[in-house]
Design a protein around this motif. Sequence first.
Motif, PDB file in Angstrom:
ATOM      1  N   TRP A 821      38.862  37.344  40.590  1.00 16.36           N
ATOM      2  CA  TRP A 821      39.936  37.053  39.651  1.00 16.36           C
ATOM      3  C   TRP A 821      39.831  35.630  39.105  1.00 16.36           C
ATOM      4  CZ3 TRP A 821      42.963  32.949  40.940  1.00 16.36           C
ATOM      5  CH2 TRP A 821      43.217  32.669  42.278  1.00 16.36           C
ATOM      6  N   GLU A 825      42.295  37.222  34.423  1.00 19.98           N
ATOM      7  CA  GLU A 825      41.635  38.522  34.516  1.00 19.98           C
ATOM      8  C   GLU A 825      41.314  38.872  35.961  1.00 19.98           C
ATOM      9  OE1 GLU A 825      38.636  40.297  31.449  1.00 19.98           O
ATOM     10  OE2 GLU A 825      37.447  39.269  32.970  1.00 19.98           O
ATOM     11  N   GLU A 827      38.953  41.726  38.231  1.00 19.94           N
ATOM     12  CA  GLU A 827      37.967  42.796  38.314  1.00 19.94           C
ATOM     13  C   GLU A 827      37.979  43.348  39.739  1.00 19.94           C
ATOM     14  OE1 GLU A 827      34.157  41.415  37.170  1.00 19.94           O
ATOM     15  OE2 GLU A 827      34.771  40.797  35.154  1.00 19.94           O
ATOM     16  N   CYS A 851      34.988  50.958  39.108  1.00 24.46           N
ATOM     17  CA  CYS A 851      35.204  49.585  38.653  1.00 24.46           C
ATOM     18  C   CYS A 851      36.394  49.545  37.699  1.00 24.46           C
ATOM     19  CB  CYS A 851      33.960  49.055  37.936  1.00 24.46           C
ATOM     20  SG  CYS A 851      32.493  48.970  38.985  1.00 24.46           S
ATOM     21  N   HIS A 852      37.250  48.566  37.897  1.00 26.64           N
ATOM     22  CA  HIS A 852      38.470  48.451  37.081  1.00 26.64           C
ATOM     23  C   HIS A 852      38.660  46.999  36.674  1.00 26.64           C
ATOM     24  CE1 HIS A 852      39.533  52.496  38.516  1.00 26.64           C
ATOM     25  NE2 HIS A 852      39.156  52.062  39.710  1.00 26.64           N
ATOM     26  N   ARG A 853      39.166  46.813  35.450  1.00 22.53           N
ATOM     27  CA  ARG A 853      39.411  45.466  34.952  1.00 22.53           C
ATOM     28  C   ARG A 853      40.825  45.393  34.393  1.00 22.53           C
ATOM     29  NH1 ARG A 853      35.043  42.672  31.101  1.00 22.53           N
ATOM     30  NH2 ARG A 853      33.970  42.754  33.127  1.00 22.53           N
ATOM     31  N   ARG A 855      43.806  42.613  32.651  1.00 25.86           N
ATOM     32  CA  ARG A 855      44.117  41.303  32.083  1.00 25.86           C
ATOM     33  C   ARG A 855      45.597  41.043  32.238  1.00 25.86           C
ATOM     34  NH1 ARG A 855      40.318  38.721  29.431  1.00 25.86           N
ATOM     35  NH2 ARG A 855      41.895  37.386  28.430  1.00 25.86           N
TER      36      ARG A 855
END
Length: 858
Positions: A821, A825, A827, A851-853, A855
């Motif tokens: 982080w 953001e 991840e 995988c995740h992102r 904001r």
Amino acid sequence: MRLENLRTAHRTDPVGIDRNPEFSWQMVSAVPGTMQVSYRIVVDDGECTVWDSGVVPGERQSFAEYGGSPLRSATAYRWRVHVVDNHGRAATAAAGFETAFLGDDWTGRWVESTIARPAAESDWGHGTQPPAVEFRRSFVMRPGIRRARLYATALGVYRPTLNGARLDDRELAPEFSVYRHRLYYQTYDVSAQLRTGDNELSLYVGDGWYFCPATRPLGYQSRTMPAVLYQLEIRYEDGSVQTVGSDGSETCRTGPVRSSDLFWGERYDATAAFGEAHPVRVIDLGYGNLVAQPLDPIRPARLLPARSVYTAPGGDVIVDFGQIIAGRVRARLDVTAGTEVTLEHFEATTADGGYFNSTYAGQKDVYVSDGTSREYEPLFTFHGFRYIRVSGPAAVRPEDFTAVLLTTPKQRTGSFECSDPALNRLHENVLWSQRNNMMSIPTDCPTREKAGFTGDIQLYTPAAFANEDMTSFLTAWLRNLAVEQREDGVVPITVPFTAPYERLARTMSEKFGTAGVTGVAGWSDAAVIVPWEMYRATGDTGILRETFASMVAWCDAIIRTARDERGPGALPEEFDRHLWNTGFHFGEWLIPSQRQRGGDFEISALSAAYVAPFFGYRSVSLLAEIAAILGRDPEREHYATEAAAMRDAIHRVFMTGDELPTTLMGGYVLAFAFDLVPPERREQYAAKVVELIEANDGLLDTGFLTTPHLLDVLVRIGRADLALDLLWEHRMPSWLYQVDQGATAIWENWDAVAPDGTPGISSFDHYAFGCVDDWICREIAGIQAGAPGYKHVIIAPRVDARLEWCSRSLRTEFGEISVRWTRDELEVLVPCNTSATVHWGGQRHEVGSGCHRFRSGA
């Protein structure tokens, strides 16, 4: 989708196991939301299938227990697992294991030395131990070998060679255990070392733990001479088997290792050739305590070249390796014949960089040269050190010295890095103390004690699992704990329990009005808390089942002691009989403010008043919860009732007012940590925690047993800001004060080094206060277990202005979780077969694997 990290008994392709194994694997897939829907395990011995689990529906992928035909001794097996996922894809992978002796397979006989041995001068040896003894045996092998295994063990520690060559790089076998019940034997693949015709087997035996006066075992020290037991089994292509077992035909002799001691070091005289051969004596020790080594062996895990050589103000020549380690020094020596080269190991220097011995153990290795240039490394000792003082050579060069880290290797599971170099160094210090103190057993320090203190690992287990896979290591240690446990259920302060600590336990018990060895709060509770934390980290209920009887015996001892012994004061018996409040206890131990007012033992009683009853409740209430998990309803009901009575008594005696009957910070911390605070007192007690910190100039004042809970309690009472301030504190006592003082491992005491750089009599390599690493990884990085074993994960980073970014990975039973982080953001990587709840930017997200992102504000 593929399968990886296959483990048997949580080890990679183990050779020499004597229990039915369990199997584990991990799934890897780039497809989001991948879950296992079924698995099938097939085990074969190279000729036929011995177990086919059939298709097993479900998501289990760890600790799948073998359920086939009885395994055979000394047999290589192969297992393969076939997995189907929820997307209809399948994957298969295979691994292996080999059994040791599973029945009455021993035919070799114990043989011991007949060479006279002088007795050590005192309990701590002082370097007066006798020479190591080599046992030798010749035999003939015919052509056509298919494979060969050597099974061996010793009284002492031994190094085997075959035809002059070492068999592998393991050290200090058979390692440290409760010898009267669990003496490990080792399995070696010697197929490549054997040769057709004449062969010679040698086992060189030093004192090790068995003969060391400071670690000598209780109840099994009837022998005074080194002894060995071995059995070499050679299997030929025609199906025949040749067995070469110890039988009294061996000879024994002494050689260049003139003295070996785990604390005082080794004297190696290269001018002393192996002497005349003596006969051996056949003895009958039986085989009942022999156990195939259940954990990976001690090995040299890392080499650290010397950073520098300098001459201290007093004239001493000092080599600095830049890092505290447990292990030995490997030195290239080229000096004239008869020259004594002395290497004195130590952890910290005086303020001006001079030699400083902070321990009563000499930690001194001496090499006597025969005039040839050679590389020397001790055989039968290890030390805790960053520096060595060198005397003897005319010139000392850094390129001639290398520090060798010795540890029990374990799979690295965790990593941590952030934008703050000090926090990164703190994490590294924790890792080093963990490596240095996980050698065969979990020790407190690698210098003056080298002891398996139960309290240290009790409080550190969560942090240990945050960094390494501790499953086989701690399972082995808990088996030692169970057999070391007394008939009355009492768990000693060290496992193995050795003579010096038995004397300490008896002396302190008498001082506090009891007799014999009694349970010690926070130490003996390891019997319950360690397997509980292992379950939380891995989801393995097997460890709870295996240790359940030990837990019951310990909790019954707590309950019995509370019922039968009356505590100080005039408490009503209806409450007193439910409070564990008698006997000796270390208490919190090492409370910063209290250490300045008196000796540690003198002030321990101040905190023991609440530590003992609070920990008594903690163990009994956990046992009730464990019984529920295992479906043992009668035990659950019984121990839940006992825990409720203990909780009520604590409320009636300790929590009738707005303050506890103690001014110590740790009392309030434990009350919150163990969920003992009544709802009507929570606001006042929370305010009191904050008040005590503020009154202490914003510094912590918790000791050994309460520091692991301090930061979590502050988060619980809504003062995460204060927890973060304590983490980033640089004044003494604090974690970053150690970093600022140049620590490369975790100190035993908060004040081990004064602000002016003056060191104290302390260990500079104790992992206990490194427990904060668990909190850093859970709260700062934000990876928390939402279910045992991380079947469900909670990702909730605690973003702080003092950090710009943070990165953390954790390999769980299901695979790798990672978080990175920045302030804007996040991840996240979620492993297959799990799900996660992600808290970020004031929002909550439910996600599956992949995988995740995220904001901020999105």
